[in-house]
Design a protein around this motif. Structure first.
Motif, PDB file in Angstrom:
ATOM      1  N   PRO A 372      17.291  35.106 -30.011  1.00  0.00           N
ATOM      2  CA  PRO A 372      16.709  35.720 -28.819  1.00  0.00           C
ATOM      3  C   PRO A 372      17.739  36.282 -27.843  1.00  0.00           C
ATOM      4  N   ILE A 373      18.967  35.787 -27.887  1.00  0.00           N
ATOM      5  CA  ILE A 373      19.989  36.256 -26.947  1.00  0.00           C
ATOM      6  C   ILE A 373      20.636  37.548 -27.446  1.00  0.00           C
ATOM      7  N   MET A 374      21.171  37.531 -28.663  1.00  0.00           N
ATOM      8  CA  MET A 374      21.903  38.676 -29.211  1.00  0.00           C
ATOM      9  C   MET A 374      20.996  39.692 -29.912  1.00  0.00           C
ATOM     10  N   ARG A 375      19.731  39.348 -30.091  1.00  0.00           N
ATOM     11  CA  ARG A 375      18.764  40.206 -30.790  1.00  0.00           C
ATOM     12  C   ARG A 375      19.214  40.487 -32.226  1.00  0.00           C
ATOM     13  N   GLY A 376      19.819  39.495 -32.837  1.00  0.00           N
ATOM     14  CA  GLY A 376      20.205  39.597 -34.235  1.00  0.00           C
ATOM     15  C   GLY A 376      21.669  39.908 -34.443  1.00  0.00           C
ATOM     16  N   SER A 377      22.055  39.878 -35.699  1.00  0.00           N
ATOM     17  CA  SER A 377      23.422  40.188 -36.121  1.00  0.00           C
ATOM     18  C   SER A 377      23.460  41.603 -36.670  1.00  0.00           C
ATOM     19  N   THR A 378      24.338  42.429 -36.134  1.00  0.00           N
ATOM     20  CA  THR A 378      24.387  43.804 -36.610  1.00  0.00           C
ATOM     21  C   THR A 378      24.836  43.888 -38.065  1.00  0.00           C
ATOM     22  N   ILE A 379      25.752  43.004 -38.491  1.00  0.00           N
ATOM     23  CA  ILE A 379      26.206  43.112 -39.876  1.00  0.00           C
ATOM     24  C   ILE A 379      25.077  42.782 -40.845  1.00  0.00           C
TER      25      ILE A 379
END
Length: 477
Positions: A372-379
């Motif tokens: 919920p904080i980072m809205r997921g991992s881009t990789i």
């Protein structure tokens, strides 16, 4: 050759299938391997590289291997190989093969870059690396990927179909530009190449050190050729058994856990640009501001994720503060061929197929639930959505780890790793409890070996003596 330092940093800090039953069970290698024999490598002085002067006594060569291992006497390709001989040959232990992962980094540059391993390891091992298919000087895979890509977080079915059509065209064009190697570059194929290098060197057994995506190469080598392994270190462990939700979701959870480490550091560190402020509130403000800036989608999360791999908490604080104030520039990142070669490797090593918007939406909902904080991992998200354009099932399908023929393997992981989550190392260890030991670095960042004297001593001591505790252990941050 590309500069090793930049490539390795982007990997360690950045920083995928229909295989035979033989490979999946770790049984005897296919007959095709036995009917083919390599020529010895003709070693020469390595060519000058002004970006990577390396070591004066490094040796380079080329090994030709079958393009298709199921047709061993058909067309072949050349693999760039490099070696740095043991500096204390009287006490030489053997060959240490190394791969720094990516996918896309040059394994042949590791032996030519002094200091990657400890001094005693370099004294007693011939350090050998080779450029995997599609990397460096081994049939380099390079694609022209248009800048104007659709949003890879589609909010509805129409946008999902637009993204899938775009990805399909990218894969079609990339494959056409890079045939025939594009169809023969997954990690199971690279594991057979690794054994070809061993045979060309005349070694019965090798030691291996793999970092990040290189840990999957080590696992697949140990599954198929475990009786040719003397020692194996896997640092920043890929879990080849994960499904789509865990491939993306585990990474999403890991970046949120790591953001918590940043928040705690910032609260305790007066030099943090966000010290004394509400970090989460400022981060949300920065995300809104970043979305309004004329930069590529998700540039802010990409940059923070890159910093987390090091970790560079000072830069995380500065970039969040600057972006929230509307003044943050986008930093140019070192680029190698990761975005090209992942289409031929990652998309064939993992089952990331999402044929419908409903399938994508379920994956994305799980990603957001766990982050919920980072809205997921881009990789994780970027690799999954990039594979939308790949047709057919994966050539090297994911499966549980089976290294029953291998000796004890040392697994390493940072407790807070945003690229290869700690949960992956734990799960790989659970799948092979009889002959793996897990070393946990109780700190943050991608990769553990070079973090502290404790992690270096544990790895170097194991490589030199084969002694490691049968019980798991840890090194402090």
């Amino acid at each position: 050759m590309r500069a090793f330092g930049a490539v390795l940093a982007s990997t360690l800090l950045a920083s995928a299938f229909l295989a035979s039953t033989v490979l999946l069970t770790g049984a005897t290698p296919a007959l095709a391997d036995a009917t083919w024999s390599p020529y010895p490598i003709a070693w020469t002085t390595c060519p000058d590289d002004p970006d990577n002067p390396g070591v004066p006594d490094g040796e380079c060569g080329t090994l030709r291997v079958p393009l298709d291992w199921d047709r061993p006497h058909g067309p072949s390709i050349g693999l760039a190989v490099a070696r740095h001989r043991a500096t204390d040959p009287a006490h030489r232990v053997g060959v240490l093969m190394a791969d720094a992962g990516g996918p896309g980094t040059s394994g042949a540059e590791i032996p030519l870059s002094p200091g990657y391993f400890g001094a005693e390891v370099e004294a007693r091992f011939d350090v050998v690396g080779f450029d995997l298919r599609g990397t460096g000087n081994s049939s380099y895979i390079g694609c022209e990927i248009p800048d104007a890509a659709p949003d890879n977080e589609p909010a509805d079915r129409a946008r999902f179909e637009a993204l899938r059509a775009y990805d399909r065209q990218v894969v079609t064009d990339c494959r056409a530009r890079n045939l025939p190697v594009f169809d023969h570059a997954d990690t199971a194929v690279n594991a057979r190449d690794l054994d070809a290098v061993r045979r060309a060197l005349g070694e019965d057994r090798i030691s291996f050190h793999g970092a990040s995506y290189g840990t999957l190469l080590g696992q697949q080598y140990a599954e198929r050729y475990g009786d040719h392994v003397r020692a194996m270190v896997l640092d920043g462990v890929i879990d080849h058994s994960v499904d789509l939700e865990h491939f993306v979701g585990d990474r999403a959870a890991a970046v949120d856990e790591l953001f918590g480490q940043f928040t705690a550091w910032c609260a305790a560190t007066t030099t943090c640009a966000l010290h004394g402020r509400d970090v989460l509130a400022t981060w949300r403000q920065a995300q809104v501001a970043a979305d309004a800036m004329p930069f590529p989608h998700n540039w802010l999360r990409d940059r923070v994720h890159q910093d987390m791999r090091i970790p560079d908490w000072d830069d995380v604080g500065r970039v969040i503060a600057d972006t929230a104030a509307g003044t943050s520039p986008m930093r140019a990142e070192f680029v190698y061929n990761y975005t090209s070669i992942r289409l031929a490797v990652v998309c064939q090593d993992f089952d990331l197929r999402m044929p419908t918007f409903a399938r994508y939406a379920a994956m994305h909902a799980e990603e957001l639930r766990r982050s919920p904080i980072m809205r997921g991992s881009t990789i994780g998200h970027d690799e999954a959505t990039a594979c939308l354009g790949v047709a057919g099932p994966p050539a090297n399908p994911p499966h549980r780890l089976n290294v029953s023929k291998a000796p004890r393997i040392l697994l390493l992981s940072s407790r807070y790793d945003p690229a290869t989550p700690y949960a992956w190392a734990v799960n790989a260890h659970r799948q092979a409890p009889a002959n793996t030991t897990l070393l946990t670095y109780e700190g943050s960042g991608h990769g553990a070996y070079r973090r502290t004297p404790c992690t270096r001593a544990a790895v170097d001591g194991y490589l030199l003596t084969l002694k490691t505790p049968h019980h798991d252990f840890s090194c402090p941050a």
